[in-house]
Design an enzyme around this catalytic site. Structure first.
Site, PDB file in Angstrom:
ATOM      1  N   SER A  56      50.185  44.836  45.692  1.00  0.00           N
ATOM      2  CA  SER A  56      48.902  44.179  45.903  1.00  0.00           C
ATOM      3  C   SER A  56      47.929  44.823  44.943  1.00  0.00           C
ATOM      4  O   SER A  56      47.914  46.050  44.802  1.00  0.00           O
ATOM      5  CB  SER A  56      48.392  44.357  47.335  1.00  0.00           C
ATOM      6  OG  SER A  56      49.145  43.571  48.227  1.00  0.00           O
ATOM      7  N   GLU A  63      32.398  39.485  35.980  1.00  0.00           N
ATOM      8  CA  GLU A  63      32.312  38.051  36.273  1.00  0.00           C
ATOM      9  C   GLU A  63      33.019  37.661  37.574  1.00  0.00           C
ATOM     10  O   GLU A  63      33.181  36.490  37.848  1.00  0.00           O
ATOM     11  CB  GLU A  63      32.906  37.250  35.107  1.00  0.00           C
ATOM     12  CG  GLU A  63      32.226  37.485  33.782  1.00  0.00           C
ATOM     13  CD  GLU A  63      32.681  38.761  33.039  1.00  0.00           C
ATOM     14  OE1 GLU A  63      32.082  39.055  32.001  1.00  0.00           O
ATOM     15  OE2 GLU A  63      33.607  39.450  33.508  1.00  0.00           O
ATOM     16  N   SER A  64      33.500  38.586  38.373  1.00  0.00           N
ATOM     17  CA  SER A  64      34.098  38.420  39.691  1.00  0.00           C
ATOM     18  C   SER A  64      35.390  39.210  39.805  1.00  0.00           C
ATOM     19  O   SER A  64      35.362  40.424  39.715  1.00  0.00           O
ATOM     20  CB  SER A  64      34.284  36.967  40.114  1.00  0.00           C
ATOM     21  OG  SER A  64      34.455  36.931  41.524  1.00  0.00           O
ATOM     22  N   HIS A  69      49.061  39.368  45.086  1.00  0.00           N
ATOM     23  CA  HIS A  69      49.963  39.915  46.097  1.00  0.00           C
ATOM     24  C   HIS A  69      51.341  39.380  45.742  1.00  0.00           C
ATOM     25  O   HIS A  69      51.492  38.172  45.498  1.00  0.00           O
ATOM     26  CB  HIS A  69      49.561  39.472  47.506  1.00  0.00           C
ATOM     27  CG  HIS A  69      48.150  39.840  47.839  1.00  0.00           C
ATOM     28  ND1 HIS A  69      47.785  41.114  48.228  1.00  0.00           N
ATOM     29  CD2 HIS A  69      47.008  39.122  47.787  1.00  0.00           C
ATOM     30  CE1 HIS A  69      46.480  41.144  48.415  1.00  0.00           C
ATOM     31  NE2 HIS A  69      45.978  39.952  48.151  1.00  0.00           N
ATOM     32  N   CYS A  84      33.001  33.616  36.735  1.00  0.00           N
ATOM     33  CA  CYS A  84      31.781  32.883  36.439  1.00  0.00           C
ATOM     34  C   CYS A  84      31.428  33.073  34.963  1.00  0.00           C
ATOM     35  O   CYS A  84      32.155  33.740  34.229  1.00  0.00           O
ATOM     36  CB  CYS A  84      30.634  33.357  37.330  1.00  0.00           C
ATOM     37  SG  CYS A  84      30.161  35.082  37.065  1.00  0.00           S
TER      38      CYS A  84
END
Length: 116
Positions: A56, A63-64, A69, A84
């Site tokens: 994981s 930008e995020s 997983h 974004c």
């Protein structure tokens, strides 16, 4: 990205994939995916679940994020590519395809922050 959307969120399912228990390969793929998309990597964290088991991980971006997983016993990985700005999240998918060599990929695209 649609001009009115704040961000694009891709939910990516990779089937019959390889390298799913290799934490180094997974981290390298996510980091390269971010950079190839035009994103700025701030931090990455990977958690391997042991030899031959899944990983994981998340790469936090200015930008995020990109998260994954993996289930090597199923040959399956689920990834989130959320970006974004001027980034192109579809470029990240191309990198994941190359690094994990899935037999099948399913993508669900969501426009986030669209004014209603």
């Amino acid at each position: 990205m649609t001009a009115n959307a704040a961000a694009t969120h891709l939910l990516v399912e990779l089937w019959d994939a390889v390298n799913l228990s290799d934490v180094g390969a997974v981290e390298a793929a996510l980091t390269r995916a971010a950079r190839d998309s035009g994103a700025t990597v701030l931090h990455s964290f990977m958690h391997p679940f042991g030899a031959g088991k899944g990983v994981s991980g998340i790469v936090v971006l200015a930008e995020s994020h990109i998260a994954i997983h993996t289930w090597p016993e199923r040959g399956y990985a689920a990834a989130d590519v959320f970006m974004c700005g001027a980034c192109d999240p579809h470029r990240a998918v191309a990198v994941l395809r190359e690094a994990l060599a899935p037999g099948r990929v399913e993508i669900s695209e969501h426009r986030r922050g669209v004014p209603g």
